[in-house]
Design an enzyme around this catalytic site. Structure first.
Site, PDB file in Angstrom:
ATOM      1  N   ASP A 212      -1.312   8.934   3.917  1.00 53.15           N
ATOM      2  CA  ASP A 212      -1.640   8.888   2.489  1.00 53.15           C
ATOM      3  C   ASP A 212      -3.125   8.580   2.271  1.00 53.15           C
ATOM      4  O   ASP A 212      -3.494   7.590   1.653  1.00 53.15           O
ATOM      5  CB  ASP A 212      -0.762   7.843   1.801  1.00 53.15           C
ATOM      6  CG  ASP A 212      -0.937   7.865   0.291  1.00 53.15           C
ATOM      7  OD1 ASP A 212      -1.222   8.946  -0.257  1.00 53.15           O
ATOM      8  OD2 ASP A 212      -0.809   6.790  -0.335  1.00 53.15           O
ATOM      9  N   GLU A 456       2.751   2.797  11.214  1.00 52.30           N
ATOM     10  CA  GLU A 456       3.978   3.339  10.641  1.00 52.30           C
ATOM     11  C   GLU A 456       4.485   4.596  11.345  1.00 52.30           C
ATOM     12  O   GLU A 456       4.789   5.612  10.708  1.00 52.30           O
ATOM     13  CB  GLU A 456       3.797   3.607   9.138  1.00 52.30           C
ATOM     14  CG  GLU A 456       3.550   2.349   8.324  1.00 52.30           C
ATOM     15  CD  GLU A 456       3.467   2.624   6.827  1.00 52.30           C
ATOM     16  OE1 GLU A 456       3.491   3.815   6.452  1.00 52.30           O
ATOM     17  OE2 GLU A 456       3.375   1.669   6.040  1.00 52.30           O
ATOM     18  N   TYR A 509       6.835  -2.841   0.815  1.00 53.43           N
ATOM     19  CA  TYR A 509       6.417  -2.669  -0.577  1.00 53.43           C
ATOM     20  C   TYR A 509       7.601  -2.926  -1.507  1.00 53.43           C
ATOM     21  O   TYR A 509       7.991  -2.067  -2.292  1.00 53.43           O
ATOM     22  CB  TYR A 509       5.844  -1.262  -0.771  1.00 53.43           C
ATOM     23  CG  TYR A 509       4.496  -1.080  -0.110  1.00 53.43           C
ATOM     24  CD1 TYR A 509       3.317  -1.405  -0.785  1.00 53.43           C
ATOM     25  CD2 TYR A 509       4.398  -0.612   1.195  1.00 53.43           C
ATOM     26  CE1 TYR A 509       2.082  -1.255  -0.178  1.00 53.43           C
ATOM     27  CE2 TYR A 509       3.168  -0.459   1.807  1.00 53.43           C
ATOM     28  CZ  TYR A 509       2.018  -0.781   1.120  1.00 53.43           C
ATOM     29  OH  TYR A 509       0.790  -0.639   1.729  1.00 53.43           O
ATOM     30  N   GLU A 545       0.691  -4.964   5.479  1.00 53.70           N
ATOM     31  CA  GLU A 545       0.454  -4.267   4.213  1.00 53.70           C
ATOM     32  C   GLU A 545       1.422  -4.785   3.169  1.00 53.70           C
ATOM     33  O   GLU A 545       2.593  -5.040   3.465  1.00 53.70           O
ATOM     34  CB  GLU A 545       0.646  -2.742   4.344  1.00 53.70           C
ATOM     35  CG  GLU A 545      -0.424  -1.997   5.094  1.00 53.70           C
ATOM     36  CD  GLU A 545      -0.183  -0.485   5.084  1.00 53.70           C
ATOM     37  OE1 GLU A 545       0.462   0.011   4.121  1.00 53.70           O
ATOM     38  OE2 GLU A 545      -0.625   0.188   6.022  1.00 53.70           O
TER      39      GLU A 545
END
Length: 652
Positions: A212, A456, A509, A545
Site C-alpha cells: 500500500d 506482512e 488495526y 503498526e
C-alpha cells in the site's frame, strides 16, 4: 492490490526482464564502503539534471534493439531533463509517465579531473549508485559496466579501464531501468493482461502489487564517482562489546589489489584523541572508560561515535600506495530476553514511528531539506526509533540516525510477499542476496539494532515455514550480533515463520479495518492479541503498526472515522493497553504512520494513505500532539536525563 496501467505493450517486456535476471548471477561478494573523502580518496556527485527517455515502443525494447547506449541519448529521439535523485513519475504533466511500466533511460556526460586519468593506472575510478528502481543496467561510453537487481540498495562498478588515458574527453554514463515487478522480485508483483477487447485496448496490462504505497521508480539516491588507489581498503567490519568501564572493538579489514600490504588502525574520540591503536587485517581494540552509543532521550549525550582511521600501505609496480578510510564507530551492545530489549544492558522501549521515503513531486527521491525536517520532527515528537518500512532507507538518513541516536529496525524490501509462487526457491535465493547486500551496507551502524526480513507476508502458507527458517538462519549467520524479526499480521496460531524470530512484531488495526468505527472493542481485542502471542512464544512484542486515517481539517464529535478526533481517540485506546502491557513484555510501539504518503489510486485512498500524524507536507495533525505528550512522558519516566532536558521537549 494496486494497478499501474500502460497501453500498447506486448509480452516482450515480461520476457526480457527474466532473461536479464538469469544473466546477472551474483558475483563474488565485495565491500561497499560509503564513499568518503580522505587523503587518498576523492568523490564527485553527479546529482542534477540528466537526459531522460521512456521507451514507449510496443515491446518496451526499442532501446535495446537500437542500442541507445552506443550513442548520446539525444540522438536516439526526444529526451527531456530529469532531476537526479528523484522519481520520474511526478515530474512531468504526462499521465502516461506517472504510471509507466517498463524500461526508461537516463544519461549524463561528465568531464573527469585529469589527475584521475593518468596512464599509470595507480588511480581507480568507481561509479556508484545509491539506489535505482528496480532493475538497472549501466554503460560507460557504450561499454556495459554493471547490472543490478532490486531497488533501495547501492551498487557500483570500477570504470578505470574505460576512462583512463582519456583526459578532456566527456565520460558518457547511460542507465536503463526497469520497474516491472514479478512474483520473484522484492517487492513482488505480477503483470495482468486484460484480454477482453470489448473493454480494453490491445495488449493492455496492469502491474498488480500487494503493498500500500505508490510504486515510484527512477534513480532515487545520489550518484557519485569516487577514486581509490589501485590497491585499496575494500571492506571494514566492526563489532563491539562493553562491560564495567572497558569496551572491546573487534575489527576485520579486507584489502584488494595486492597481498603485500600493511595496515594500521587508530581509534579517536570526538576530541581527536587516540584512545586505541592496532595493526593487521583483524584484531581487537581495547577502550578504557568508553563513551557508549546511547539512544536519543536515554542519555544526555546520545549518538556518541568514535572515528576508526584505517591506513593501508602497499607496493604496486614499484610505487608506494597509501589508502586511508575513516569509519564512524559507535560502541554499544544489544541483547534480547523473554520480556526485554536491552541496549548497553538497560531496558529500551521503542516509542517511535514507521516512515516512508515519500514526498510531493520528488516521490522517493533523496532530498536533504526534507530529511533534516523529518529528523527535527522526530526529535520534537520525542520519538527514539523508527522502522525502515518497507525497504532500506538512504545511507545519508542512516548516518543521521547514528549521529542523533535514533534506533532503527532495518527492514529489507520484503513487502507484499503474498503469492504462493513468491515462496519458492527462486524468490528465496534472491531474498538471501538482498539480505547480504543490506547487511554489507549497514552492518557497522550502531543505530541498527535489529533486522526485519519482511513485512506482512502470507506467513500462514505452508511454504513459509521453510522460507523463513532459511532466511532468518542466513541473516543470523551473516550477522550474529543482532536479533532478527519480521513483521506479521497473521493469526498467532497459524504463523509459520514466527518460531524463528527473536522479537514478535505484530501489526493490527482494530476498529479501522476490523470492526470499523467501534473504538470500544480495542481494549479487549488488543489485550487478547498480546496475551495470545506471548503465551504461545514467550518472546517480547512490539506493536509494529497501528493507526487510523484522518483527513486534515475534518472534525467530528463524537469521533467518526477519517476525522482528526477519531484518529486521536483510536490512539488513546491503544495507549491504555500499551501502558499495562509494557510493564510485562511489550517492548515498543511504532505508529503507522509518521506522515501521509502516496499510494495507488483506489476507492479507499484519497490522494494516498492518510494515516500520518503529519501531513505529506509535514504539518502536524491533532494526533501529533497526543503522541508528543505521550512519548516525552515515557522518556521522562524511564530516562536519566538532566532536569533541564526533562523540563522542555527540545523545540527543534
Amino acid at each position: 492490490a494496486g494497478a499501474a496501467a500502460a497501453r500498447g505493450c506486448c509480452p516482450m517486456l515480461l520476457l526480457l526482464l527474466p532473461l536479464l535476471l538469469l544473466l546477472a548471477a551474483p558475483g563474488p561478494a565485495a565491500g561497499l564502503l560509503y564513499p568518503r573523502d580522505s587523503p587518498s580518496r576523492e568523490r564527485r556527485e553527479l546529482n542534477g539534471l540528466w537526459s531522460f527517455r521512456a521507451d514507449f515502443s510496443p515491446g518496451r525494447d526499442a532501446g535495446f534493439a537500437q542500442r541507445w547506449y552506443r550513442q548520446p541519448l539525444r540522438q536516439t529521439g526526444p529526451v527531456i531533463d530529469m532531476p537526479v535523485p528523484a522519481s520520474f513519475n511526478d515530474i512531468t504533466q504526462d499521465p502516461s509517465l506517472e504510471n509507466y511500466i517498463g524500461w526508461v533511460w537516463y544519461e549524463k556526460e561528465v568531464l573527469l579531473p585529469a589527475r584521475w586519468l593518468q596512464d599509470d593506472l595507480s588511480t581507480r575510478v568507481v561509479l556508484r549508485f545509491g539506489s535505482a528502481h528496480y532493475y538497472s543496467m549501466v554503460w560507460v561510453n557504450g561499454v556495459q559496466v554493471v547490472e543490478h537487481e532490486g531497488g533501495h540498495l547501492p551498487f557500483e562498478a570500477d570504470i578505470s579501464s574505460i576512462v583512463h588515458g582519456s583526459p578532456g574527453v566527456p565520460c558518457r554514463i547511460t542507465v536503463a531501468l526497469n520497474n516491472t515487478l514479478t512474483p520473484h522480485t522484492l517487492p513482488p508483483g505480477s503483470i495482468q493482461y486484460m484480454n477482453d477487447k470489448s473493454r480494453y485496448p490491445k495488449n493492455y496490462f496492469v502491474q498488480n502489487i500487494r503493498f500500500d504505497f505508490f510504486n515510484y521508480a527512477g534513480i532515487h539516491r545520489p550518484v557519485v564517482l569516487y577514486t581509490t588507489p589501485s590497491v585499496y581498503i575494500d571492506d571494514i567490519t566492526v563489532t563491539t562489546t562493553a562491560s564495567e568501564g572497558v569496551a572491546m572493538v573487534q575489527y576485520q579489514v579486507s584489502v584488494v589489489g595486492s597481498t603485500l600490504y600493511s595496515l594500521s588502525l587508530s581509534l579517536r574520540d570526538q576530541e581527536g584523541k587516540v584512545v586505541a591503536t592496532g595493526d593487521g587485517p583483524a584484531g581487537e581494540l581495547k577502550v578504557l572508560n568508553p563513551n557508549l552509543w546511547w539512544p536519543y532521550l536515554m542519555h544526555e549525550n546520545p549518538g556518541y561515535r568514535y572515528s576508526l582511521e584505517v591506513k593501508m600501505q602497499a607496493q604496486a609496480n614499484g610505487v608506494l600506495l597509501e589508502d586511508v578510510y575513516t569509519l564512524p564507530v559507535g560502541i554499544r551492545t544489544v541483547h534480547v530476553t523473554s520480556t526485554q530489549f536491552l541496549i548497553n544492558g538497560r531496558p529500551f522501549y521503542f516509542h517511535g514511528v514507521n516512515k516512508h521515503e515519500d514526498a510531493d513531486i520528488r516521490g522517493k527521491g533523496f532530498d536533504w531539506p526534507l530529511v533534516v525536517k523529518d529528523f527535527n520532527l522526530l526529535r520534537w515528537l520525542g520519538a527514539n526509533s523508527f522502522r525502515t518500512s518497507h525497504y532500506p532507507y538512504a545511507e545519508e538518513i542512516m548516518d543521521l540516525c547514528d549521529a542523533y541516536g535514533i534506533v532503527v529496525i532495518d527492514e529489507c524490501p520484503g513487502v507484499g510477499i503474498k503469492m504462493p509462487e513468491s515462496f519458492g526457491n527462486k524468490s528465496l535465493q534472491h531474498h538471501l542476496v538482498v539480505m547480504e547486500e543490506l547487511i554489507r551496507r549497514d552492518k557497522n551502524r550502531p543505530s541498527v539494532v535489529m533486522w526485519s526480513v519482511a513485512n506482512e507476508p502470507a506467513s500462514e502458507l505452508p511454504p513459509a515455514a521453510h522460507y523463513f527458517k532459511t532466511l532468518i538462519a542466513h541473516t543470523k549467520a551473516l550477522d550474529p550480533s543482532r536479533p532478527v524479526t519480521f513483521v506479521t499480521e497473521a493469526n498467532y496460531a497459524l504463523d509459520l515463520g514466527a518460531p524463528y524470530v527473536d522479537v514478535i512484531c505484530v501489526n493490527s488495526y482494530f476498529s479501522w479495518y476490523h470492526d470499523s468505527g467501534h473504538l470500544e472493542v480495542i481494549p479487549l481485542q488488543l489485550t487478547a492479541q498480546f496475551e495470545n502471542w506471548y503465551k504461545t512464544y514467550q518472546k517480547p512484542i512490539i506493536q509494529s503498526e497501528y493507526g487510523a486515517d484522518s483527513v486534515p481539517g475534518l472534525h467530528s464529535d463524537p469521533p467518526l472515522m477519517f476525522s482528526e478526533e477519531y484518529q486521536k481517540a483510536l490512539l488513546k485506546e491503544y495507549h491504555s493497553v500499551f501502558d499495562k502491557k509494557r510493564k510485562e513484555y511489550v517492548i515498543g510501539e511504532l505508529i503507522w504512520n509518521f506522515a501521509d504518503f502516496m499510494t495507488n489510486q483506489g476507492t479507499t485512498r484519497v490522494l494516498g494513505n492518510k494515516k500520518g500524524i503529519f501531513t505529506r507536507q509535514r504539518q502536524p495533525k491533532s494526533s501529533a500532539f497526543v503522541l508528543r505528550e505521550r512519548y516525552w512522558k515515557i522518556a521522562n519516566e524511564s530516562s536519566c536525563l538532566p532536569p533541564v532536558i526533562k523540563s522542555h521537549a527540545l523545540f527543534l
